[in-house]
Scaffold this motif. Structure first.
Motif, mmCIF file in Angstrom:
data_model
loop_
_atom_site.group_PDB
_atom_site.id
_atom_site.type_symbol
_atom_site.label_atom_id
_atom_site.label_comp_id
_atom_site.label_asym_id
_atom_site.label_seq_id
_atom_site.Cartn_x
_atom_site.Cartn_y
_atom_site.Cartn_z
ATOM 1 N N LEU A 24 34.165 43.517 38.550
ATOM 2 C CA LEU A 24 34.072 42.347 37.725
ATOM 3 C C LEU A 24 35.673 41.466 38.203
ATOM 4 O O LEU A 24 36.622 41.903 38.332
ATOM 5 N N PRO A 25 35.209 40.462 38.644
ATOM 6 C CA PRO A 25 36.282 39.298 38.769
ATOM 7 C C PRO A 25 37.665 39.255 38.585
ATOM 8 O O PRO A 25 38.385 39.437 37.140
ATOM 9 N N PRO A 26 39.003 39.323 39.071
ATOM 10 C CA PRO A 26 40.234 39.345 38.184
ATOM 11 C C PRO A 26 40.726 38.324 37.335
ATOM 12 O O PRO A 26 40.408 37.088 38.104
ATOM 13 N N PRO A 27 41.571 38.196 36.388
ATOM 14 C CA PRO A 27 41.766 37.089 36.185
ATOM 15 C C PRO A 27 42.661 36.727 36.445
ATOM 16 O O PRO A 27 43.394 36.748 37.405
ATOM 17 N N PRO A 28 42.482 35.076 36.558
ATOM 18 C CA PRO A 28 43.530 34.313 37.860
ATOM 19 C C PRO A 28 44.815 34.188 37.293
ATOM 20 O O PRO A 28 45.023 34.182 35.952
ATOM 21 N N THR A 29 46.344 34.144 38.131
ATOM 22 C CA THR A 29 47.201 34.493 37.828
ATOM 23 C C THR A 29 47.860 33.100 37.664
ATOM 24 O O THR A 29 47.262 32.110 38.228
ATOM 25 N N TRP A 30 48.931 32.146 37.424
ATOM 26 C CA TRP A 30 48.826 31.415 36.929
ATOM 27 C C TRP A 30 50.558 30.987 37.939
ATOM 28 O O TRP A 30 51.060 30.544 38.244
ATOM 29 N N THR A 31 51.010 32.698 38.390
ATOM 30 C CA THR A 31 51.748 32.150 38.861
ATOM 31 C C THR A 31 51.751 31.029 41.086
ATOM 32 O O THR A 31 51.061 31.659 41.579
ATOM 33 N N GLY A 32 53.075 31.410 41.150
ATOM 34 C CA GLY A 32 52.915 30.573 42.125
ATOM 35 C C GLY A 32 53.450 28.467 42.204
ATOM 36 O O GLY A 32 53.781 28.247 41.166
ATOM 37 N N PHE A 33 53.880 27.996 43.090
ATOM 38 C CA PHE A 33 53.666 26.613 43.701
ATOM 39 C C PHE A 33 52.604 25.803 42.895
ATOM 40 O O PHE A 33 51.619 25.966 43.323
ATOM 41 N N GLN A 80 53.912 15.268 40.103
ATOM 42 C CA GLN A 80 54.345 16.036 39.430
ATOM 43 C C GLN A 80 54.390 17.102 40.674
ATOM 44 O O GLN A 80 53.492 17.393 41.161
ATOM 45 N N ILE A 81 55.220 17.863 40.078
ATOM 46 C CA ILE A 81 55.240 19.407 41.561
ATOM 47 C C ILE A 81 56.233 20.669 40.275
ATOM 48 O O ILE A 81 57.271 19.937 39.633
ATOM 49 N N GLY A 82 55.797 21.645 40.306
ATOM 50 C CA GLY A 82 56.483 22.634 39.919
ATOM 51 C C GLY A 82 56.059 23.604 39.844
ATOM 52 O O GLY A 82 55.429 24.654 41.288
ATOM 53 N N TYR A 83 56.647 25.310 39.585
ATOM 54 C CA TYR A 83 56.697 26.665 39.845
ATOM 55 C C TYR A 83 56.116 27.324 38.974
ATOM 56 O O TYR A 83 56.994 27.164 37.558
ATOM 57 N N ASN A 84 55.044 28.156 38.325
ATOM 58 C CA ASN A 84 54.572 28.969 37.304
ATOM 59 C C ASN A 84 55.114 30.122 37.320
ATOM 60 O O ASN A 84 55.124 30.923 38.901
ATOM 61 N N TYR A 85 56.002 30.939 36.832
ATOM 62 C CA TYR A 85 56.277 32.394 36.350
ATOM 63 C C TYR A 85 55.667 33.459 35.340
ATOM 64 O O TYR A 85 55.907 32.878 34.577
ATOM 65 N N GLN A 86 54.168 33.969 35.724
ATOM 66 C CA GLN A 86 53.184 34.725 34.494
ATOM 67 C C GLN A 86 54.276 36.113 34.169
ATOM 68 O O GLN A 86 54.100 37.083 35.309
ATOM 69 N N PHE A 87 54.862 36.533 33.994
ATOM 70 C CA PHE A 87 55.609 37.576 33.708
ATOM 71 C C PHE A 87 55.066 38.702 32.468
ATOM 72 O O PHE A 87 55.370 39.341 32.075
ATOM 73 N N SER A 88 53.740 38.697 32.026
ATOM 74 C CA SER A 88 53.147 38.835 30.993
ATOM 75 C C SER A 88 51.727 38.575 31.307
ATOM 76 O O SER A 88 51.480 37.631 31.278
#
Length: 299
Positions: A33-42, A100-108
């Motif tokens: 089962l593939p892991p869910p994607p993470t939104w953390t990163g640039f 646009q440019i940005g950074y996300n941190y998925q903390f949960s």
């Protein structure tokens, strides 16, 4: 002989069963089962949409600053000033586009925070006018004034914090807000004509004109949805409200010459307007690290 054959067959069957029991078993491969994607990163991307200004009024306030004593008692300067005072409705809208440019941190698994900066080119421009009427104290001189204004937002940048909720591992709903700054322009021109049905000559005003072109700073807030439709790629749709504050400027003095070698009255006009607007846009983002590739087991 028959007994010997039956005994031999039974022995072979038992031996085969025992041999099969001793052989190593081969279990089926585990289901991956593939892991869910993470939104953390640039991430970085492009966007396009439309924008319109939310406050369409350009107000003009005119004051009579000089009136020749010879005709001051007639109140012609006051009548002209009143005809040049009012509000022009200047609806403005157009298309926008930028990046646009940005950074996300998925903390949960369900929430993330981030920061995004963008820069937009805006073709938001509008023009309008109002017509004013006035007269002097005596009902022999009337003035008609046309006050025309334009305003535009030529570019806009924002720096916004984001707070998002993951309705599913690939669907993000977010709100954002922060700093806005942009290039604004505005201009106003006044033309006035006196008509005198009693006297034989008209009284023509020298027009007044003024403008501004500057960068203003304000704030923005909004929200949207973003869908990661494949690894590293997402689509978004969002709305933003922005306010770049008030702008004021003065016109050159406008005056009337009564067909005699003297300027008899002079007016000064001050202009005020606001630059606040709305943006609706869609965008495409590339996420540089949306998750490590899956580990494939070897057998």
């Amino acid at each position: 002989i028959r007994r010997i054959l039956l005994a031999s067959a039974s022995a072979l069957a038992l031996a085969g069963t025992a041999l099969a029991a001793d052989l190593p078993s081969r279990a089926p491969p585990p289901v991956y089962l593939p892991p869910p994607p993470t939104w953390t990163g640039f991430y970085a991307g492009l966007n396009a949409g439309g924008s319109w200004l939310g406050n369409n009024g350009v107000g003009t306030a005119t004051t009579n600053v000089f009136d020749d004593p010879i005709i001051h008692f007639e109140g012609e300067g006051l009548g002209a000033a009143l005809s040049q005072t009012g509000v022009a409705n200047v609806p403005a809208g157009g298309v926008i586009g930028g990046g646009q440019i940005g950074y996300n941190y998925q903390f949960s698994p369900a929430f993330l925070v981030g920061i995004e900066a963008d820069i937009q080119g805006l073709g938001v421009h509008g023009h309008g006018h109002f017509v004013g009427f006035g007269q002097d104290t005596f009902p022999d001189d009337q003035v008609t004034s046309i006050v025309s204004s334009e305003k535009s937002v030529n570019w806009l940048g924002t720096v916004r914090g984001r707070l998002g909720w993951l309705a599913t591992p690939t669907l993000l709903i977010y709100g954002d807000g922060g700093l806005a700054y942009g290039g604004v322009k505005a201009s106003t021109a006044i033309t006035s004509i006196w008509t005198n049905p009693v006297e034989t000559f008209g009284e023509q005003w020298v027009p007044g004109f003024g403008s501004i072109s500057k960068t203003q700073v304000g704030w923005t807030a909004g929200g949207g949805v973003e869908w990661m439709f494949m690894p590293n790629w997402s689509l978004k749709a969002e709305y933003l409200y922005y306010s770049l504050g008030n702008a004021h400027y003065a016109l050159s003095t406008n005056s009337v010459d009564f067909s005699v070698p003297a300027t008899r009255t002079t007016n000064l006009s001050l202009i005020g307007t606001r630059f606040n607007g709305n943006i609706v846009r869609v965008g495409l983002n590339y996420h540089f690290n949306s998750g490590a590739p899956p580990v494939v087991a070897r057998y």
